[in-house]
Design a protein around this motif. Sequence first.
Motif, short mmCIF file in Angstrom:
data_model
loop_
_atom_site.label_atom_id
_atom_site.label_comp_id
_atom_site.label_asym_id
_atom_site.label_seq_id
_atom_site.Cartn_x
_atom_site.Cartn_y
_atom_site.Cartn_z
N ILE A 44 0.82 -1.21 0.00
CA ILE A 44 0.00 0.00 0.00
C ILE A 44 0.85 1.26 0.00
O ILE A 44 0.52 2.24 -0.68
CB ILE A 44 -0.97 -0.01 1.20
N ASP A 45 1.96 1.26 0.74
CA ASP A 45 2.83 2.44 0.75
C ASP A 45 3.31 2.79 -0.66
O ASP A 45 3.35 3.96 -1.04
CB ASP A 45 4.03 2.24 1.68
N ILE A 48 0.47 4.39 -2.66
CA ILE A 48 0.27 5.78 -2.23
C ILE A 48 1.41 6.66 -2.72
O ILE A 48 1.19 7.72 -3.30
CB ILE A 48 0.14 5.87 -0.69
N ARG A 61 -6.58 5.77 1.70
CA ARG A 61 -5.70 4.66 2.04
C ARG A 61 -6.48 3.43 2.52
O ARG A 61 -6.17 2.31 2.15
CB ARG A 61 -4.69 5.09 3.11
N THR A 64 -8.17 1.70 -0.41
CA THR A 64 -7.13 1.13 -1.27
C THR A 64 -6.59 -0.16 -0.66
O THR A 64 -6.44 -1.18 -1.34
CB THR A 64 -5.98 2.15 -1.46
N GLU A 65 -6.32 -0.12 0.63
CA GLU A 65 -5.81 -1.31 1.33
C GLU A 65 -6.85 -2.42 1.35
O GLU A 65 -6.53 -3.59 1.12
CB GLU A 65 -5.39 -0.94 2.75
#
Length: 160
Positions: A44-45, A48, A61, A64-65
Amino acid sequence: MSCHCGDERPYEACCGPFIQGIEAPPTAETLMRSRYSAYVVGAIDYIIDSNDPEEVEKVDRESTESWSKNSEWHGLEVLSVENGLAGDSKGVVEFTADFTFEDERQKHHEVAYFRKRENRWYYADGQMKKGETFTREMPKVGRNDPCPCGSGKKFKKCCA
């Protein structure tokens, strides 16, 4: 085993170095492919961080996760690429991502826009493509209608 993005190389030699921050994707298409792989592995990082810094505040976030980790990813198909090479400042990649979410098989069809800033590619925005409208050639056959195969039986007892 080939990379999640569809490249023949293994993940460790394809998208892995981008997601781990060892290298930067050299093209818009490479960034798009690595973002797909990031969804598959739950990075995820990276998803982003690969968004355009001017647009990153629009990314949710949590959703998305959730989408990344609660989906089963089946494959990526790149449909077209416009610009987005090492010497370009903008690029467009049209793709479909095939996945299952909440027991429903789906396709995410998007035209994605990329921007290069300080020699690094970023995802700027995307536009969802709607599926084609399905039009029946013949009228819909009901369960109790005669079967269109000509057997004389009800559709539900024959070809249904």
